[in-house]
Design an enzyme around this catalytic site. Sequence first.
Site, PDB file in Angstrom:
ATOM      1  N   HIS A 131       0.837  -1.204   0.000  1.00 26.07           N
ATOM      2  CA  HIS A 131       0.000   0.000   0.000  1.00 26.07           C
ATOM      3  C   HIS A 131       0.870   1.253   0.000  1.00 26.07           C
ATOM      4  CE1 HIS A 131      -2.825  -2.881   2.158  1.00 26.07           C
ATOM      5  NE2 HIS A 131      -3.541  -2.484   1.133  1.00 26.07           N
TER       6      HIS A 131
ATOM      7  N   LYS B   7      -1.046  -7.001  -8.105  1.00 24.02           N
ATOM      8  CA  LYS B   7      -1.295  -8.296  -7.453  1.00 24.02           C
ATOM      9  C   LYS B   7      -2.744  -8.762  -7.670  1.00 24.02           C
ATOM     10  CE  LYS B   7      -1.791  -9.292  -2.940  1.00 24.02           C
ATOM     11  NZ  LYS B   7      -2.959 -10.178  -2.954  1.00 24.02           N
TER      12      LYS B   7
END
Length: 287
Positions: free
Chosen positions: A37, A151
């Site tokens: 993140h 991802k």
Amino acid sequence: MHIFKKASDIKQFIHNLKAAGHSLGFVPTMGALHEGHLQLIRRAMSENDEVIVSIFVNPTQFDEASDFSHYPRSTAADILLLESIRCPILFLPGEEEIYPDEALRRRKFDFGYLEKTMEGAHRPGHFQGVAQVVSRLLDIIPADRLYLGQKDYQQVKIIHRLVHDILNLPLEIVVCPTAREVDGLAISSRNVRLSKEERQAATALYKTLDWARKAGSRMTPEALKNQAVEMLMQVPEIREIAYFEIVNADTLSPVSSWVDSSRIIACLAVRIGEVRLIDNMFLKGIH
Ligand code: PAF
């Protein structure tokens, strides 16, 4: 850091930012923030005048109630982490702000084949839930750029379709490379639930994908897929191989030959212990 909990307050704040001509980057998350993140947020901070990070564990995208209840929640630590990288704005809504009425929670979208395969086939309703929350978040936060990680590759394709073909929003989607641990494991909020042995076994995902990338065109996609599945089956901690697919990176349809598409990606999902992990790697072309 400005922290907003109410949709109406952050909308007003954004209205003022836009009036002042500021560009806005948006990083939606479900919290339990990690280096993956932070890479998205840093990139957003380097490309926009202002950046909003949202933290909301969206109940409508969990197909298993136990997955939702076990999803890691660490808001206090997340806030400290965001402050440490000088993230300017956090949106931390409750459920009543995201789904003020039932209609928003039940919105349906047509993604065709994109949601019928891989994650979509194994997690019924998952991408409808993702689309419900992302469409609502983008309604509250009309950003210029949206930052997503590779991802969740299928999620990226779904959100592309949502933003550009369904909602027709003038929003640039920036896809950032998957953040990995030194041994290659894709960084995920779910990794904290792995035992020491399972964490070690989880390196098989990256090793198998990396092997597939290198072996690539030496064999047919089908032979490559079969050997990759064999490799994963050798790992006792892997309880289930949900799928290992070699697909056209634009349509997500399986390819039977390396000339079927200029962009081909391998995607996999496995269960190790109680934890479901996904990963992917381009075998041909780049994102
Ligand atoms: O990738 C995630 O964390 C979530 O699916 C998202 C995009 C924040 C929507 O809840």
